[in-house]
Design an enzyme around this catalytic site. Sequence first.
Site, short mmCIF file in Angstrom:
data_model
loop_
_atom_site.label_atom_id
_atom_site.label_comp_id
_atom_site.label_asym_id
_atom_site.label_seq_id
_atom_site.Cartn_x
_atom_site.Cartn_y
_atom_site.Cartn_z
CD GLU A 93 -2.87 -0.98 -0.07
OE1 GLU A 93 -3.34 0.12 -0.40
OE2 GLU A 93 -3.07 -2.04 -0.71
CD1 TRP A 127 -1.16 -0.87 -4.00
CD2 TRP A 127 -1.73 0.30 -5.81
NE1 TRP A 127 -1.69 -1.75 -4.91
CE2 TRP A 127 -2.06 -1.05 -6.04
CE3 TRP A 127 -2.01 1.23 -6.82
CZ2 TRP A 127 -2.63 -1.51 -7.22
CZ3 TRP A 127 -2.58 0.79 -8.01
CH2 TRP A 127 -2.88 -0.55 -8.20
CD1 TRP A 175 -17.57 10.82 -17.60
CD2 TRP A 175 -18.53 9.24 -16.37
NE1 TRP A 175 -16.64 9.81 -17.42
CE2 TRP A 175 -17.21 8.83 -16.66
CE3 TRP A 175 -19.34 8.38 -15.60
CZ2 TRP A 175 -16.69 7.62 -16.21
CZ3 TRP A 175 -18.81 7.19 -15.15
CH2 TRP A 175 -17.51 6.81 -15.47
CG ASN A 187 -8.68 1.49 0.55
OD1 ASN A 187 -8.58 2.50 -0.14
ND2 ASN A 187 -8.40 0.29 0.07
CD1 TRP A 232 -14.24 9.71 -14.22
CD2 TRP A 232 -12.85 10.78 -12.84
NE1 TRP A 232 -13.27 10.30 -15.00
CE2 TRP A 232 -12.40 10.96 -14.18
CE3 TRP A 232 -12.14 11.36 -11.81
CZ2 TRP A 232 -11.27 11.71 -14.49
CZ3 TRP A 232 -11.00 12.11 -12.11
CH2 TRP A 232 -10.57 12.27 -13.43
CD1 TRP A 262 -12.08 9.57 -5.81
CD2 TRP A 262 -13.92 8.94 -6.90
NE1 TRP A 262 -13.14 9.69 -4.94
CE2 TRP A 262 -14.28 9.32 -5.58
CE3 TRP A 262 -14.92 8.52 -7.77
CZ2 TRP A 262 -15.60 9.27 -5.12
CZ3 TRP A 262 -16.23 8.46 -7.31
CH2 TRP A 262 -16.57 8.83 -6.00
#
Length: 461
Positions: A270, A273, A301, A336, A354, A377
Amino acid sequence: MPPVIHWFRRDLRLTDNTALAAAVATGSPVVPVYIVSKWKGHHRWTGPNRQAFLCGCLESLARNLEAVGGRLIIRQGDAVEQLEKLAAETGASAVYFNRDPDPYGHQTEKRLAATARFDVRGFQDVCIHERDEVLNGSGLPFRVFTPYSKAWLKAPKPPTSQTVRRITVPNGIASDPVPTPATWGLGHPAPGILPPGEKAARDRMKTFLTRGLAFYGSGRDLPGRTFTSRISQDLRFGLISPRELYNRCLARQEELPPDGRRSAGKYIAELIWREFYMQILWHFPDVLEQEFNPKFRGLGWGWDEMAFERWCTGETGFPIVDAAMRELRETGFMHNRARMITAMFLTKDLLLDWRMGEQFFMQHLVDGEIASNNGGWQWSAGTGADAAPYFRIQNPWTQTKRYDPDGTYIKMWIPELRDVDPVRFQDPPSPGLSLAKGYPPPMLDHAAARDRALEFFAASS
C-alpha cells in the site's frame, strides 16, 4: 553567517525531515517558515476538515520548534513573493524545502527558482522514490502497478536524516498567528477528526506497528474494525517520514510469524501504491482533468444533482454506501474498502462523473492526497492506471455480506438501522420498501443499473 530559510510544506515534523536536517547542518541560523495559502471561502481540493487538521499540526510544530530553541514563522500570501520578502528581511542566503509531487507545488518551485536572488535547494522527502527514479526498461514511466512495485522494491532506499535536536532562529522576525479555519473563511470541521501533530502521528504509527501490522492482511477490508493504520493523514502532512515508516515495517516484519510477515508485505504494498499514484501524477498531470485511459475520454457521464446530493448525504437507501458517506461527513475519514464501494456506486450505478466524487472526497477527507484520491477514483471508474476493468461492478449488497456481515459498520453510522436484523442488509428489500422507518428505500435497482453501466462502457471500449 547569513541565515537560511526552511520552508515547511508537507513535512510538518522534526524527525527525519530531509530539507530541515540539511538546513540545520549548514551551521547557519535557520528561519523556519510556513506560508498560509491566500484563497478564501471555497477551494476545489480542500475544505474545513483538512484545514483544521493542518492548523492543529502547525500549532504542534510551533511547540516542537520552541522545545528545541526555535520558533515557527507564519506568513500568508503567494509563496514565492513571501519567500523573497522574508529573504530580504533576514538576509537569508538560501531557501531549503522538500519537493512537492503535485503539479501546483512543482510550478511554484519553478517560479521560485526562476526569480530568486538566493540559493534554492529542493530535497526528496515526500516519497521514498520520486519522479524519474523508478522507470521501466525503456526509461519510461510504469503504467501498471505490479511491475512498478517490483522495480520499486529493488531500488536502493535513501537513508533517514538526523532528528533536529537544536535549532537557532534569528530574533525579531515578524510572524502572523497560526491560522484557524476562519483564516480561509471556512466553517467548523467535522467533530470526529483525529488529533493532529507529530506526537499524535508517532503514537498512531507505534500502535499500528505493534498491534495492527500483523493482522492488516486479513482485516484491512473490514470497515468499522481497527485493522488499518489510520496514519494516511500523517503521511499526507508529513507528520511521519515515509522512509522511517517503511524501515520500521521491515524491522517489524522480521519479528513476525509467516502469516504476519505476509500481512506486513500487504501493507508495504500500500505504501508503494501511494508512490505509484504520485509518479502517475508527476508524469501525467492531465489525469486531474481527464481519464488516464484515452479510450474512455469523452464518455457521456451524467450530472444529476439530486442523485449526487443523495450520495453525498448518505441517503441512497443502500446501507453500506450510506454508512460510508456518513462516516466521511462526521469524521473526515472513510475506510478504504468503503471508498471503493461508494466510488463504484457513483460511477457505475449512478453513472455520474468520477470528477464529482473526486472533488467531494478532497473537500472532506483529512487525508486527502491528490494523487492517491485521483488514482483511487479512476481505478474505481475503470478509467485509470491499472484500473479495475469497466465490467468490474461491485454489488453493494454482496459487499455488505462479505465485509460487514454482522452490520457493525452500518449500525455504527446509520442510527435508523440499529434495530434491524443485519441479514437484511445483504439483499435489497422489495421494490419501494424501506429497511426501517425514517430510512429511504433504495434509489435504484442495482441489477438494472449494472446492465446500464455495461452498455455505457462497452459503447466506448
